[in-house]
Design an enzyme around this catalytic site. Sequence first.
Site, PDB file in Angstrom:
ATOM      1  N   PHE A  84      -3.549   4.312   1.827  1.00  0.00           N
ATOM      2  CA  PHE A  84      -3.729   4.654   3.234  1.00  0.00           C
ATOM      3  C   PHE A  84      -4.857   5.667   3.445  1.00  0.00           C
ATOM      4  O   PHE A  84      -5.453   5.718   4.528  1.00  0.00           O
ATOM      5  CB  PHE A  84      -2.421   5.184   3.830  1.00  0.00           C
ATOM      6  CG  PHE A  84      -2.415   5.194   5.332  1.00  0.00           C
ATOM      7  CD1 PHE A  84      -2.397   4.004   6.045  1.00  0.00           C
ATOM      8  CD2 PHE A  84      -2.453   6.383   6.036  1.00  0.00           C
ATOM      9  CE1 PHE A  84      -2.413   3.997   7.430  1.00  0.00           C
ATOM     10  CE2 PHE A  84      -2.459   6.394   7.419  1.00  0.00           C
ATOM     11  CZ  PHE A  84      -2.439   5.198   8.132  1.00  0.00           C
TER      12      PHE A  84
ATOM     13  N   TYR B 208       0.836  -1.199   0.000  1.00  0.00           N
ATOM     14  CA  TYR B 208       0.000   0.000   0.000  1.00  0.00           C
ATOM     15  C   TYR B 208       0.874   1.253   0.000  1.00  0.00           C
ATOM     16  O   TYR B 208       2.050   1.219   0.372  1.00  0.00           O
ATOM     17  CB  TYR B 208      -0.960   0.013   1.196  1.00  0.00           C
ATOM     18  CG  TYR B 208      -0.342   0.295   2.547  1.00  0.00           C
ATOM     19  CD1 TYR B 208      -0.272   1.596   3.051  1.00  0.00           C
ATOM     20  CD2 TYR B 208       0.150  -0.743   3.337  1.00  0.00           C
ATOM     21  CE1 TYR B 208       0.280   1.857   4.295  1.00  0.00           C
ATOM     22  CE2 TYR B 208       0.693  -0.490   4.581  1.00  0.00           C
ATOM     23  CZ  TYR B 208       0.769   0.811   5.060  1.00  0.00           C
ATOM     24  OH  TYR B 208       1.318   1.073   6.292  1.00  0.00           O
ATOM     25  N   CYS B 209       0.270   2.366  -0.429  1.00  0.00           N
ATOM     26  CA  CYS B 209       0.941   3.664  -0.411  1.00  0.00           C
ATOM     27  C   CYS B 209      -0.081   4.697   0.050  1.00  0.00           C
ATOM     28  O   CYS B 209      -0.972   4.397   0.837  1.00  0.00           O
ATOM     29  CB  CYS B 209       1.525   4.003  -1.775  1.00  0.00           C
ATOM     30  SG  CYS B 209       0.287   4.211  -3.084  1.00  0.00           S
ATOM     31  N   ARG B 210       0.006   5.912  -0.433  1.00  0.00           N
ATOM     32  CA  ARG B 210      -0.929   6.957  -0.034  1.00  0.00           C
ATOM     33  C   ARG B 210      -2.299   6.756  -0.658  1.00  0.00           C
ATOM     34  O   ARG B 210      -3.316   6.774   0.014  1.00  0.00           O
ATOM     35  CB  ARG B 210      -0.354   8.317  -0.432  1.00  0.00           C
ATOM     36  CG  ARG B 210      -1.297   9.509  -0.289  1.00  0.00           C
ATOM     37  CD  ARG B 210      -0.569  10.788  -0.682  1.00  0.00           C
ATOM     38  NE  ARG B 210      -1.454  11.941  -0.730  1.00  0.00           N
ATOM     39  CZ  ARG B 210      -2.038  12.399  -1.825  1.00  0.00           C
ATOM     40  NH1 ARG B 210      -1.864  11.756  -2.979  1.00  0.00           N
ATOM     41  NH2 ARG B 210      -2.804  13.464  -1.791  1.00  0.00           N
TER      42      ARG B 210
END
Length: 287
Positions: free
Chosen positions: A261, A232-234
């Site tokens: 996120f 996952y990232c932003r």
Amino acid sequence: MINLVDNISAYFDDDFINIIYKDLKINGASDEEIEKLLKDKHRDLPMMEINIFQLNNYKLGSIGFTSRELENLKIDFVEEKLLSNDYNGNNPTNKIVYLKVLFDKGNKKILGCQIANEKNIEARLNAIKTIMEKGGDLKDLVKYKVNPTDDEWNPDILNILALSAISKSEENSTNVEANNIENLLKNKEFLLDVREEYEYQDGHIKGAINLPLREILEKKDTLPKDKDIYVYCRSGHRSADAVNFLKSLGFEKVHNVGGGFIDISFNEYHKDKGNLENSIVTNYNFD
């Protein structure tokens, strides 16, 4: 424009209801008041009507069916989501826009759309309405000029979402939804956060390993090849790149967490009711 009504939940799916919850909670509404507003999820079957709700920090809009309604009708559909900064239109804000389009799995005809943003939702919903009224599909949405005042065709996030949906086959999709994170943690799955360290420190999933995207090649040997890796990232863009990159390096069991996120934060904030003590995240981040 429709004012905030008790059955606002009927116009949106759960991910958007999480946004509504956060907006109301942060602006002082009690849990009892919020639950009263969000409890009713039933309405007459939708027509080609644009519905726009003004909340404190967001405008929310919808047209056509929700996922819940399509499931009840036994329609085989796909939903494609995009979180992106709002960088075009008449009033670009560079704020996060949360967008989802629902389409028929077979013929790819547009069945519905939901959007949350500070501005610039009317033009996008009008674009969807025009395409739906003509029985249009994802290919029509790819080339539709959402902002007709532009001198040249400037791809809108609607065009980008449609292009992404076309290029993605469900059989080959490695995406998982943000609302599945809690189950992944219970199963002790390997969670990889590919944001920068300062983003990770501002808030992350408890137990997730931080390895910024730019460092993956250098530190690939620290990652397990015999386990599923959930990335996952932003907002889901860097993690998608990371998944593709890791696959090119021989990692076969890698999965992208759609929405990143930001989506996780909305979901967990609603579930936790803003209480971090028992949350799966160290802090929320909605931007």
